[in-house]
Structure formats: structure tokens, C-alpha cells
Design a protein around this motif. Structure first.
Motif, PDB file in Angstrom:
ATOM      1  N   GLU A  43      50.455  47.624  36.211  1.00  0.00           N
ATOM      2  CA  GLU A  43      49.448  48.279  37.055  1.00  0.00           C
ATOM      3  C   GLU A  43      48.980  49.590  36.447  1.00  0.00           C
ATOM      4  OE1 GLU A  43      50.663  48.561  41.126  1.00  0.00           O
ATOM      5  OE2 GLU A  43      50.934  46.391  41.248  1.00  0.00           O
ATOM      6  N   ALA A  46      46.878  48.839  33.547  1.00  0.00           N
ATOM      7  CA  ALA A  46      45.546  48.368  33.950  1.00  0.00           C
ATOM      8  C   ALA A  46      44.691  49.539  34.413  1.00  0.00           C
ATOM      9  CB  ALA A  46      45.683  47.341  35.060  1.00  0.00           C
ATOM     10  N   GLU A  47      45.331  50.462  35.152  1.00  0.00           N
ATOM     11  CA  GLU A  47      44.594  51.628  35.659  1.00  0.00           C
ATOM     12  C   GLU A  47      44.137  52.538  34.530  1.00  0.00           C
ATOM     13  OE1 GLU A  47      47.021  53.696  38.462  1.00  0.00           O
ATOM     14  OE2 GLU A  47      46.996  52.012  39.865  1.00  0.00           O
ATOM     15  N   SER A 262      36.500  46.867  34.493  1.00  0.00           N
ATOM     16  CA  SER A 262      37.488  46.832  35.586  1.00  0.00           C
ATOM     17  C   SER A 262      37.659  45.409  36.113  1.00  0.00           C
ATOM     18  CB  SER A 262      37.058  47.756  36.718  1.00  0.00           C
ATOM     19  OG  SER A 262      35.760  47.407  37.151  1.00  0.00           O
ATOM     20  N   LYS A 263      36.566  44.659  36.199  1.00  0.00           N
ATOM     21  CA  LYS A 263      36.653  43.302  36.736  1.00  0.00           C
ATOM     22  C   LYS A 263      37.439  42.401  35.772  1.00  0.00           C
ATOM     23  CE  LYS A 263      34.013  39.424  38.507  1.00  0.00           C
ATOM     24  NZ  LYS A 263      34.775  38.485  37.702  1.00  0.00           N
ATOM     25  N   ALA A 266      41.013  43.320  36.012  1.00  0.00           N
ATOM     26  CA  ALA A 266      41.571  42.839  37.287  1.00  0.00           C
ATOM     27  C   ALA A 266      41.843  41.337  37.218  1.00  0.00           C
ATOM     28  CB  ALA A 266      40.617  43.153  38.428  1.00  0.00           C
ATOM     29  N   ASP A 267      40.940  40.588  36.553  1.00  0.00           N
ATOM     30  CA  ASP A 267      41.151  39.140  36.397  1.00  0.00           C
ATOM     31  C   ASP A 267      42.440  38.862  35.635  1.00  0.00           C
ATOM     32  OD1 ASP A 267      38.860  38.644  37.771  1.00  0.00           O
ATOM     33  OD2 ASP A 267      37.616  38.228  35.995  1.00  0.00           O
ATOM     34  N   VAL A 269      45.000  40.948  35.334  1.00  0.00           N
ATOM     35  CA  VAL A 269      46.140  41.369  36.166  1.00  0.00           C
ATOM     36  C   VAL A 269      46.452  40.283  37.210  1.00  0.00           C
ATOM     37  CG1 VAL A 269      46.924  43.057  37.892  1.00  0.00           C
ATOM     38  CG2 VAL A 269      45.808  43.826  35.801  1.00  0.00           C
ATOM     39  N   ASN A 270      45.403  39.687  37.754  1.00  0.00           N
ATOM     40  CA  ASN A 270      45.626  38.621  38.748  1.00  0.00           C
ATOM     41  C   ASN A 270      46.372  37.445  38.152  1.00  0.00           C
ATOM     42  OD1 ASN A 270      44.472  39.959  40.833  1.00  0.00           O
ATOM     43  ND2 ASN A 270      42.444  39.044  40.579  1.00  0.00           N
ATOM     44  N   ASP A 273      49.793  38.524  37.704  1.00  0.00           N
ATOM     45  CA  ASP A 273      50.434  38.587  39.023  1.00  0.00           C
ATOM     46  C   ASP A 273      50.927  37.215  39.465  1.00  0.00           C
ATOM     47  OD1 ASP A 273      50.491  41.183  39.572  1.00  0.00           O
ATOM     48  OD2 ASP A 273      48.695  41.261  40.815  1.00  0.00           O
TER      49      ASP A 273
END
Lengths: 406, 225
Positions: A43, A46-47, A262-263, A266-267, A269-270, A273
């Protein structure tokens, strides 16, 4: 004799079973702590991973691949875009700042990245100081990330030659497969000098070697004259609205894609996850096994101690005392396992941080106490208490006359 | 000290109710030392359990040191037992994972200070001749020594009533005599009421008072010495 002394005595009396119970709790907790550390690292990565560069422009292909290669130095780039595009982007009034990046080479697996020096103050702020030396200025000069410097044992003034490809050994494989021998020679003939070491930035840049953008054109014969390419353009829009405009405008060019960084992150990271969720199932099984061990251990204890419990009841110890002694034993074993597990988890994070960083580019803050750990502690003690409650209830119901039954 | 009035207790066996105790009236004075004798199954142990509050009579009143046990709920009977009763068993029943001293500490009242506890433990272990063995596990003690430790456990909290269920049943003849003498001597010196169940008439002869519990429906008969 106090209750605590009695239950401690009982724990010590059954050393092997107690040890197995403690270890099963400790291993489960350590596994969860390690997962939490990795998740936090992911996280945070990613941030912090892409800084203010909300839009990334690169060759058409996977958006995630473009983001991973550009900001995390993972995987291959999607291709190249012409250098001339950079000038066009920079002239765009919606663009705050833009930097081109070239990649494709490595030193012992650490990526060599061509980047304009102006990237660093925009990404990390003007206050960030070099750990040692200075930023590169001319062709052949390079700065090295803190992790790469310590892993490779490199210092300011050291010289090295890069190899083609993004991973160690890729050049040799290329050559075996009939790759361009002259280009391979060119990589070996081009010498870099370390002029500075970056401070720990806690991003993937810690394991990269940065040099001037034009290194790629110097070592790759095909990159000459007007044919110069770059791997990606990192764009800091002047406003949020600007980001949308830039993405739309440059996404329409043939063989070029513009992505919201960011998108794309996020993809990724998902997806990770989901992997973490799969690991959580394994962890859940471990939790059930640990609870089962506590349960079985205490059931065995009650069976062993039925006469002792009868005696305690007969000499006037209340049912509450008996219940507390068993629940206390379960909670004590859980507590010891919990503390041990927290220590092992963090120690494992500390010892494995370099391997994790090398493997996945995740920065683990191994001694950081995460908010999830409080939940873990409460949940673990709750599971321990619940697992102990059943056998304790069994002991609670033991008749004092049990003592006289053969 | 003890007063029983119209006490009866039966147990269900093969679907039938089997009367074990039927005692119209019985009174024991404080400081008496009584051997309760009778054949197996005559209700001797049941009598001890009724007096300790472990089981409740079906009918009647049980008073011990002014406490109406027949009216008490289980938790109150636990408290009564912890405060006023010392139990000694045929098989000693020392907890095997605890040393002799730790077994006795189980009984020590929580309000005692550490110093008072140590003084009392030292005093009683010395009095039964186990001062050098108090840190031994039961498995490291002879049977006679285990019973002496059990006697200390029964006495340490200064109970009013000592209930002994065949306390010498697991000991050889000579050791049994020694242990019984010790128990009688301490109870006389401390003015404790002692009720011992035994089927050994020779050992029962050591007691100032012997009582036969005869068969079912029989009234307790006191036999003065």
C-alpha cells in the motif's frame, strides 16, 4: 497458592503439549504479521510509487505493464514512443512538468534508467539531499539507489558496464538466441561512473541506477539521428482537469497510450490483493488449526486432571476458580504464542526485507507496529479464550465426587 | 459442633431408590474425636460427604459449627468447605505436578500474608516431620510421607472439622499406626473435631469414641468407650 501459580505449574508440567500449542499459535501469528507487513509495504509503495505523475504516456499495450515498468522497474516496457512526443507534451499548457525515461539495461539485475535529473526534485521535493556525491550531469555519469549501492557494494567513483535487458543474464540469453553481437559489445564498451548515491527514498528507485536520458541512444546503435525513442513520459499535470485532457489528447495518437497512473496502480494492487486474499484463506486454516490445538490440548488436560479438579472442588475451590484455571491456561498459552508470533513475524520481516524487496520491490518497514496488529492480538486472544471455554466448561461441571470414582 | 436432625439420603440404583442414610438425630460436640465404623456400603462415606456439603440430604437438617448446610446453595457450601473443613483421603490425592508445599498452599486462605503463609507452612511441615521434604513432588515421597503432607493440607487453614476417609487404608500396618497417632494427637492438641471413617477396628480402638453405622434404616448408635 494463587491461580496464576497453579496454571503456570500446569503449563510447565505438560511441557511438550504446551510447546506445541504455543508454537502453533506463534507460527500463525507470525504468518499474519508477515502478510500485514507485506500488505502495508504494498500500500505504501502504491501510494508513494508514482509521486505527482498522474499521467503516464508510453507505447500501446497493457496499462499496468506501463505503470509497473515506469515506476516500479518491474517487467518489460510496453515499447517505445518517439522523443519528439516529449517536446509536444511539454508545450501543452495542461502539463505542469514532464520527464522522459529510457530503460532496457541492467547491472547485475538492477535496472539502469535514463532520466532527466529534473525528475528528482519534482518527485521527491527540493529538500531531498544526496546521501553521497552529486546528481549526474553528463553522459556516462550515474547515481545509484541506496539499496542497489549497498547490495552491489558500490561507492562514488566506481565504474561499471551495463548489460542489455532488464534482468541479469538476459543479454547472454539474447546472444545465444542469435541477438545482435555488436550491440552486446557496445554495452560492454560503455562505461558508467558513479557520481552519487541517492538517500533511502523507500520506493523502487532505491534499487535502480539512474543516468542521463541519452545513455540509451549511446549504447543502442538503432537510436541515432531523428530516430531517438524513449520508453515512457512521466507527466505531472498542472491541474486535475488537466490530467483528463492530457489522457484524452495523447491517448488518441497511433501506437501511443496515455494512462491514469493511479488507476493502473490500483488495478495492480487489486490483483495483488486477490493474491493476499488467497493467502488469507491459508492463514485462516492456520488459525483454525491453532485453535484446534488449544482445544485438544485443554480437552486432554481436563481428561488428565478430572481427579485433580474433583480434589480442588472437594477442598472448597469454587467452580469459577476451576473455570478460570482452565481458561487462564488457554489464554496464557495463546498470549505466549501471540507475543512470540509478533516477534517472529517482525524478525522474519527484518531478515527477509531484502529478499522481498529484490523479489517484489516491496519495502517492508519490519519494526513498524501496524494498526492491524492490535486487531490480530485481540482476535488471537478471543480465539484462544473461545477454544479454552469448552474444555473449561467441562471442568466446571466436574463433580467433587469424581475424586472417589475409579 | 455437628447436629443432624431427621437426615435421610437415598441413591437411585437400577431404577430403584436405595436408602443409604436414615438418621433421626445425632449430635457431636466440638473437639470430639470419633471413629465411624461399619461395613462397606453402610453409608460411612456418604455421611462424610453430607457433613462436607458435597452432597445434600434428601430430607432433614445438617448443622455444622452453626452453619445450616441443608439451606446452602452450592457456592456457599464451597465457601463453607474451604473455611471450616479439612479433608483427608485414603489415596492422599496430592496433585502430582505440585510439590508437597504447593499442594498445601492450595488451601492457604488468600488473606494470609506471605510471611504468615511461610511461618505456618514451616510450622506444620516440621510438626509432621516433613520439613526436609516439603519441596519434593508426591512421587518422590513415601506413602506415609504423602499422607503426612495431606494431613498438613487438611490442617493448615485451621478448619473446625476434620473429615478423614480411610486415612490409613493405603498404608502398611506400622505406618498406619504412626499416622493415626499423629492425627489424633494434633486434633487433641488443637481441639479440632475429628470424624474418621475406617473399617479397621484395631485402628478405631485408638479413638476415644467409636460409632457403628449399621445397615439401612438403622439409627446411629453411640458406643461410649
Amino acid at each position: 497458592m494463587k491461580l496464576i501459580s497453579l496454571l503456570w505449574n500446569n503449563i510447565l508440567h505438560r511441557k511438550t503439549l504446551s510447546l506445541v500449542t504455543v508454537l502453533s499459535v506463534a507460527i500463525t501469528v507470525a504468518l499474519v504479521v508477515f502478510l500485514l507487513l507485506c500488505s502495508a509495504g504494498l500500500e505504501q509503495g502504491a501510494e508513494k510509487g508514482y509521486g505527482p505523475f498522474e499521467v503516464t504516456i508510453g507505447a500501446k499495450g497493457s496499462a499496468s505493464q506501463l505503470a509497473l515498468n515506469t515506476y516500479y522497474h518491474i517487467g518489460a516496457p510496453t515499447g517505445n514512443v518517439p522523443l519528439s512526443l516529449l517536446d509536444e507534451v511539454r508545450k501543452d499548457p495542461q502539463v505542469g512538468s514532464a520527464f522522459a525515461m529510457t530503460t532496457g539495461d541492467n547491472l547485475n539485475g538492477f535496472p539502469i534508467v535514463g532520466m532527466e535529473p529534473g525528475y528528482f526534485p519534482v518527485r521527491y521535493g527540493n529538500d531531498t539531499q544526496m546521501a553521497e556525491g552529486k546528481l549526474y550531469g553528463k553522459l556516462g555519469e550515474a547515481v545509484i539507489g541506496s539499496y542497489a549501492a549497498s547490495a552491489l557494494g558500490m561507492h562514488v567513483g566506481d565504474k561499471f558496464q551495463g548489460a542489455h535487458g532488464l534482468v541479469k543474464g538476459a543479454a547472454d540469453e539474447d546472444e545465444d538466441a542469435g541477438g545482435d553481437h555488436d550491440e552486446h559489445e557496445a554495452h560492454h564498451a560503455f562505461t558508467y561512473t558513479i557520481v552519487g548515491i541517492l538517500p533511502p527514498l523507500h520506493t523502487s528507485d532505491d534499487r535502480a541506477i539512474y543516468t542521463t536520458l541519452d545513455y540509451a541512444w549511446a549504447v543502442h546503435e538503432s537510436q541515432s539521428g531523428a530516430n531517438k525513442d524513449v520508453t515512457a513520459i512521466l507527466v505531472k499535470p498542472s491541474s486535475l482537469l488537466g490530467a483528463q485532457s492530457i489522457k484524452t489528447k495523447y491517448g488518441q495518437i497511433s501506437n501511443v497510450q496515455a494512462i491514469y497512473t493511479s488507476k493502473a496502480v490500483a488495478d495492480v494492487v487489486n490483483v495483488v490483493d486477490k493474491g493476499t486474499q488467497a493467502l488469507s484463506v491459508v492463514t485462516g486454516v492456520c488459525v483454525v488449526l491453532a485453535a484446534g490445538t488449544i482445544l485438544l490440548s485443554l480437552i486432554a488436560a481436563v481428561q488428565e486432571r478430572k481427579r485433580d479438579v474433583g480434589l480442588l472442588r472437594l477442598i472448597g475451590k469454587s467452580k469459577g476458580f476451576i473455570w478460570m484455571a482452565l481458561v487462564g491456561e488457554g489464554l496464557s498459552l495463546t498470549f505466549i504464542g501471540l507475543i512470540l508470533g509478533l516477534l517472529i513475524g517482525h524478525l522474519g520481516g527484518y531478515l527477509g526485507r531484502e529478499a522481498v524487496f529484490e523479489f517484489a520491490g516491496l519495502q517492508i518497514q519490519s519494526w513498524q507496529l501496524m494498526p492491524g496488529e492490535w486487531m490480530l492480538a485481540v482476535f488471537t486472544l478471543l480465539i484462544g479464550g473461545l477454544a479454552a471455554a469448552g474444555p473449561a466448561l467441562q471442568a466446571y461441571r466436574v463433580d467433587p465426587l469424581q475424586l472417589f470414582k475409579s | 459442633m455437628i447436629q443432624l436432625e431427621a437426615v435421610s439420603k437415598s441413591f437411585a440404583m437400577h431404577g430403584k431408590s436405595l436408602p443409604i442414610l436414615q438418621i433421626p438425630s445425632w449430635r457431636v460436640e466440638s473437639g470430639e474425636r470419633i471413629a465411624l465404623i461399619g461395613p462397606s456400603g453402610s453409608g460411612k462415606s456418604t455421611m462424610l460427604h453430607v457433613l462436607s456439603g458435597v452432597i445434600q440430604p434428601d430430607q432433614g437438617e445438617v448443622w455444622v459449627d452453626g452453619e445450616p448446610l441443608h439451606q446452602y446453595k452450592e457456592a456457599k457450601r464451597d465457601q463453607y468447605r474451604a473455611k471450616k473443613v479439612g479433608y483427608i483421603f485414603q489415596d492422599f490425592h496430592l496433585i502430582s505436578s505440585l510439590t508437597a508445599r504447593q499442594n498445601v498452599e492450595l488451601i492457604v486462605p488468600s488473606e494470609w500474608s506471605k510471611r504468615q503463609t511461610t511461618e505456618q507452612l514451616d510450622y506444620w511441615f516440621e510438626r509432621v516431620g516433613l520439613q526436609d521434604r516439603m519441596h519434593h513432588l508426591p512421587s518422590q515421597l513415601s506413602r506415609g510421607q504423602q499422607q503426612r503432607a495431606a494431613i498438613v493440607r487438611a490442617l493448615i487453614a485451621k478448619p473446625k472439622l476434620i473429615l478423614a476417609d480411610e486415612p490409613t487404608g493405603s498404608l502398611d500396618w506400622e505406618t498406619a499406626g504412626d499416622v493415626m497417632s499423629l492425627l489424633l494427637e494434633i486434633c487433641e492438641a488443637e481441639r479440632l473435631t475429628l470424624l474418621t471413617v475406617t473399617h479397621d477396628l484395631h485402628l478405631a480402638d485408638m479413638y476415644p469414641t467409636r460409632i457403628h453405622i449399621q445397615d439401612l434404616n438403622e439409627i446411629v448408635r453411640r458406643e461410649a468407650v
